[in-house]
Design a protein around this motif. Sequence first.
Motif, PDB file in Angstrom:
ATOM      1  N   HIS A 120       0.849  -1.193   0.000  1.00  0.00           N
ATOM      2  CA  HIS A 120       0.000   0.000   0.000  1.00  0.00           C
ATOM      3  C   HIS A 120       0.885   1.244   0.000  1.00  0.00           C
ATOM      4  O   HIS A 120       1.656   1.462   0.936  1.00  0.00           O
ATOM      5  N   PHE A 121       0.775   2.047  -1.069  1.00  0.00           N
ATOM      6  CA  PHE A 121       1.542   3.281  -1.192  1.00  0.00           C
ATOM      7  C   PHE A 121       0.685   4.466  -0.769  1.00  0.00           C
ATOM      8  O   PHE A 121      -0.471   4.574  -1.175  1.00  0.00           O
ATOM      9  N   TRP A 122       1.255   5.361   0.014  1.00  0.00           N
ATOM     10  CA  TRP A 122       0.536   6.518   0.538  1.00  0.00           C
ATOM     11  C   TRP A 122       1.512   7.688   0.693  1.00  0.00           C
ATOM     12  O   TRP A 122       2.714   7.525   0.542  1.00  0.00           O
ATOM     13  N   ALA A 123       0.955   8.865   1.022  1.00  0.00           N
ATOM     14  CA  ALA A 123       1.776  10.057   1.254  1.00  0.00           C
ATOM     15  C   ALA A 123       1.109  10.944   2.296  1.00  0.00           C
ATOM     16  O   ALA A 123      -0.116  10.974   2.410  1.00  0.00           O
ATOM     17  N   THR A 124       1.923  11.689   3.029  1.00  0.00           N
ATOM     18  CA  THR A 124       1.397  12.588   4.060  1.00  0.00           C
ATOM     19  C   THR A 124       0.573  13.715   3.455  1.00  0.00           C
ATOM     20  O   THR A 124      -0.302  14.256   4.114  1.00  0.00           O
ATOM     21  N   LEU A 171      -4.982   9.791   4.006  1.00  0.00           N
ATOM     22  CA  LEU A 171      -5.145  10.028   5.434  1.00  0.00           C
ATOM     23  C   LEU A 171      -6.491   9.524   5.932  1.00  0.00           C
ATOM     24  O   LEU A 171      -6.632   9.132   7.093  1.00  0.00           O
ATOM     25  N   THR A 172      -7.479   9.508   5.065  1.00  0.00           N
ATOM     26  CA  THR A 172      -8.786   8.957   5.407  1.00  0.00           C
ATOM     27  C   THR A 172      -8.735   7.434   5.419  1.00  0.00           C
ATOM     28  O   THR A 172      -9.347   6.781   6.270  1.00  0.00           O
ATOM     29  N   PHE A 227       4.465  11.836  11.830  1.00  0.00           N
ATOM     30  CA  PHE A 227       3.216  12.304  11.238  1.00  0.00           C
ATOM     31  C   PHE A 227       2.098  11.298  11.494  1.00  0.00           C
ATOM     32  O   PHE A 227       0.988  11.671  11.888  1.00  0.00           O
ATOM     33  N   LEU A 228       2.370  10.030  11.269  1.00  0.00           N
ATOM     34  CA  LEU A 228       1.357   8.994  11.506  1.00  0.00           C
ATOM     35  C   LEU A 228       0.882   9.016  12.962  1.00  0.00           C
ATOM     36  O   LEU A 228      -0.314   8.939  13.233  1.00  0.00           O
ATOM     37  N   ALA A 229       1.817   9.133  13.866  1.00  0.00           N
ATOM     38  CA  ALA A 229       1.474   9.121  15.286  1.00  0.00           C
ATOM     39  C   ALA A 229       0.758  10.407  15.701  1.00  0.00           C
ATOM     40  O   ALA A 229      -0.294  10.350  16.353  1.00  0.00           O
ATOM     41  N   SER A 242      -8.658   4.830  -3.200  1.00  0.00           N
ATOM     42  CA  SER A 242      -8.956   4.239  -1.887  1.00  0.00           C
ATOM     43  C   SER A 242      -9.698   2.913  -2.004  1.00  0.00           C
ATOM     44  O   SER A 242     -10.484   2.709  -2.920  1.00  0.00           O
ATOM     45  N   ILE A 243      -9.441   2.068  -1.035  1.00  0.00           N
ATOM     46  CA  ILE A 243     -10.157   0.814  -0.849  1.00  0.00           C
ATOM     47  C   ILE A 243     -10.865   0.915   0.498  1.00  0.00           C
ATOM     48  O   ILE A 243     -10.282   1.400   1.474  1.00  0.00           O
TER      49      ILE A 243
END
Length: 157
Positions: free
Chosen positions: A46-50, A56-57, A92-94, A139-140
Amino acid sequence: MMKLAAALLSACIAAPALADGLVVEDASGTAAPLATHTGTAPAAVHFWATWCGPCLTELPRLADLMADRPDLAAHIVIVSVDTRSIDSVRAFLADRLGLDLETLRVVEGTPGDTYGVRAYPATVFLAGDGTLAAKVEGSIDWSDPDRVADLAASLAD
């Protein structure tokens, strides 16, 4: 090729590519080919970005799925495409999402060059030999029981 329900495949299946086309770093800053983290069993990356609102959702739902289904979590690899440091991405995640998710970060290559990814979030499904079996751009709904069943089927050996 892995079996995926048509509902999961909202994007086209691309030509095979190998997971060693990307180099990622882990929380300790150690860089290694993505294939090191996906192993020899089917995997979902799973690729994502801040900076990606839909990411983020989606990430909290993916985190919930991984907590509820450790059998699936063992085959899911989360990778940030950010240019900021891995420590900054983890913070950022935390701080922003309240998540304690293991994430890797791309340090060499791109998901676009390796897997033909054109939008984030994106999830690529790899066969045990590291070749691309399928990808979903966008999104999934990781809380949908049908998607979870599709995921489980795609990660079966």
